[in-house]
Design a protein around this motif. Structure first.
Motif, PDB file in Angstrom:
ATOM      1  N   ILE A 134     -47.048  47.702   8.378  1.00 17.29           N
ATOM      2  CA  ILE A 134     -46.342  48.339   7.268  1.00 17.29           C
ATOM      3  C   ILE A 134     -46.401  49.844   7.480  1.00 17.29           C
ATOM      4  N   PRO A 135     -45.514  50.605   6.847  1.00 16.04           N
ATOM      5  CA  PRO A 135     -45.553  52.067   7.007  1.00 16.04           C
ATOM      6  C   PRO A 135     -46.893  52.640   6.538  1.00 16.04           C
ATOM      7  N   SER A 136     -47.188  53.827   6.995  1.00 19.42           N
ATOM      8  CA  SER A 136     -48.459  54.470   6.647  1.00 19.42           C
ATOM      9  C   SER A 136     -48.523  54.759   5.150  1.00 19.42           C
ATOM     10  N   GLY A 137     -49.738  54.987   4.678  1.00 20.21           N
ATOM     11  CA  GLY A 137     -49.932  55.305   3.270  1.00 20.21           C
ATOM     12  C   GLY A 137     -49.212  56.573   2.865  1.00 20.21           C
ATOM     13  N   LEU A 140     -45.432  55.699   2.511  1.00 14.76           N
ATOM     14  CA  LEU A 140     -45.179  54.924   1.293  1.00 14.76           C
ATOM     15  C   LEU A 140     -45.378  55.781   0.042  1.00 14.76           C
ATOM     16  N   ALA A 141     -46.393  56.632   0.056  1.00 11.87           N
ATOM     17  CA  ALA A 141     -46.654  57.490  -1.103  1.00 11.87           C
ATOM     18  C   ALA A 141     -45.479  58.427  -1.364  1.00 11.87           C
ATOM     19  N   LYS A 142     -44.936  59.021  -0.313  1.00 12.63           N
ATOM     20  CA  LYS A 142     -43.788  59.912  -0.479  1.00 12.63           C
ATOM     21  C   LYS A 142     -42.565  59.142  -0.941  1.00 12.63           C
ATOM     22  N   GLU A 143     -42.316  58.005  -0.331  1.00  2.11           N
ATOM     23  CA  GLU A 143     -41.134  57.212  -0.660  1.00  2.11           C
ATOM     24  C   GLU A 143     -41.165  56.702  -2.095  1.00  2.11           C
ATOM     25  N   LEU A 144     -42.328  56.257  -2.561  1.00  5.45           N
ATOM     26  CA  LEU A 144     -42.440  55.661  -3.891  1.00  5.45           C
ATOM     27  C   LEU A 144     -42.889  56.661  -4.952  1.00  5.45           C
ATOM     28  N   VAL A 151     -51.483  53.988  -3.215  1.00  2.00           N
ATOM     29  CA  VAL A 151     -51.028  53.103  -2.130  1.00  2.00           C
ATOM     30  C   VAL A 151     -52.220  52.387  -1.520  1.00  2.00           C
ATOM     31  N   HIS A 152     -53.311  53.116  -1.285  1.00  2.00           N
ATOM     32  CA  HIS A 152     -54.518  52.529  -0.703  1.00  2.00           C
ATOM     33  C   HIS A 152     -55.026  51.374  -1.573  1.00  2.00           C
ATOM     34  N   MET A 153     -55.086  51.593  -2.887  1.00  2.00           N
ATOM     35  CA  MET A 153     -55.589  50.554  -3.791  1.00  2.00           C
ATOM     36  C   MET A 153     -54.641  49.356  -3.843  1.00  2.00           C
ATOM     37  N   ALA A 154     -53.334  49.600  -3.789  1.00  2.00           N
ATOM     38  CA  ALA A 154     -52.359  48.494  -3.794  1.00  2.00           C
ATOM     39  C   ALA A 154     -52.487  47.674  -2.511  1.00  2.00           C
ATOM     40  N   VAL A 155     -52.650  48.341  -1.378  1.00  2.00           N
ATOM     41  CA  VAL A 155     -52.817  47.645  -0.094  1.00  2.00           C
ATOM     42  C   VAL A 155     -54.110  46.836  -0.111  1.00  2.00           C
ATOM     43  N   LYS A 156     -55.154  47.413  -0.675  1.00  2.00           N
ATOM     44  CA  LYS A 156     -56.436  46.704  -0.775  1.00  2.00           C
ATOM     45  C   LYS A 156     -56.269  45.429  -1.613  1.00  2.00           C
ATOM     46  N   THR A 157     -55.527  45.519  -2.701  1.00  2.00           N
ATOM     47  CA  THR A 157     -55.252  44.345  -3.543  1.00  2.00           C
ATOM     48  C   THR A 157     -54.477  43.290  -2.759  1.00  2.00           C
ATOM     49  N   LEU A 158     -53.470  43.724  -2.002  1.00  2.00           N
ATOM     50  CA  LEU A 158     -52.667  42.769  -1.223  1.00  2.00           C
ATOM     51  C   LEU A 158     -53.477  42.133  -0.094  1.00  2.00           C
ATOM     52  N   LYS A 159     -54.477  42.844   0.412  1.00  2.00           N
ATOM     53  CA  LYS A 159     -55.350  42.245   1.428  1.00  2.00           C
ATOM     54  C   LYS A 159     -56.205  41.152   0.809  1.00  2.00           C
TER      55      LYS A 159
END
Length: 183
Positions: A134-137, A140-144, A151-159
């Motif tokens: 997936i794109p880097s944090g 994703l942070a800039k895009e969203l 972003v880090h916490m959302a990725v951690k949740t998805l893991k």
């Protein structure tokens, strides 16, 4: 022999009004403000109209305050009464629109859940195929338009939900799992 330096662009009066941003051009012919002056009638209507148009053309409350000499409260109240004031934290332009995506948070949706939802949707629709990074944090942070920590916490949740996995080699980033559990 004296050397002449080029004139400062901020003091160059020959540049003309076309060199100013549009929102500043709108405010240019407002009469000068003197402290304690209260606007009434046509002057008040002209001020409200110009401030509202300037804000709509991309001006910020602070920029309009600096240009008009009025207080922050007066400018903010004027924009609020005209019902054009953007909520705090709302960007002037939606970054996701510029990238051709229309990603918006749902009403009352937590930013972390928003990022997790977007990533999960992109995994499910094939934008991020299984086994790919997936794109880097930062990206994703800039895009969203959220923080990198979100972003880090959302990725951690998805893991933990087994949608994403960390690569064994630290430098490979976060990968989409080969078999994604149904959402």
């Amino acid at each position: 022999m004296a050397t002449s330096s080029p004139p400062d662009p901020g003091t160059d009066r020959s540049a003309g009004p076309d060199s100013l941003p549009k929102w500043k051009q709108i405010l240019q012919d407002l009469p000068a403000y003197t402290p304690g002056q209260h606007l009434t009638g046509d002057a008040a209507a002209k001020f409200r109209d110009r401030v509202t148009r300037s804000y709509g053309a991309g001006g910020t409350v602070r920029g309009i305050v600096a240009e008009t000499g009025r207080s922050y409260g007066v400018v903010q109240r004027t924009l609020s009464q005209a019902q054009v004031l953007r909520p705090p934290g709302c960007p002037l332009s939606d970054r996701s629109k510029r990238k051709g995506r229309s990603v918006r948070r749902l009403d009352g949706e937590n930013r972390q859940h928003f990022v997790a939802r977007v990533i999960r949707e992109r995994v499910n629709d094939g934008t991020y195929p299984p086994g790919t990074r997936i794109p880097s944090g930062v990206t994703l942070a800039k895009e969203l338009d959220v923080s990198q920590f979100t972003v880090h916490m959302a990725v951690k949740t998805l893991k933990t939900q087994r949608v994403l996995m960390g690569s064994r080699a630290y430098t490979l980033g976060t990968l989409v799992r080969r078999s994604v559990p149904p959402s």
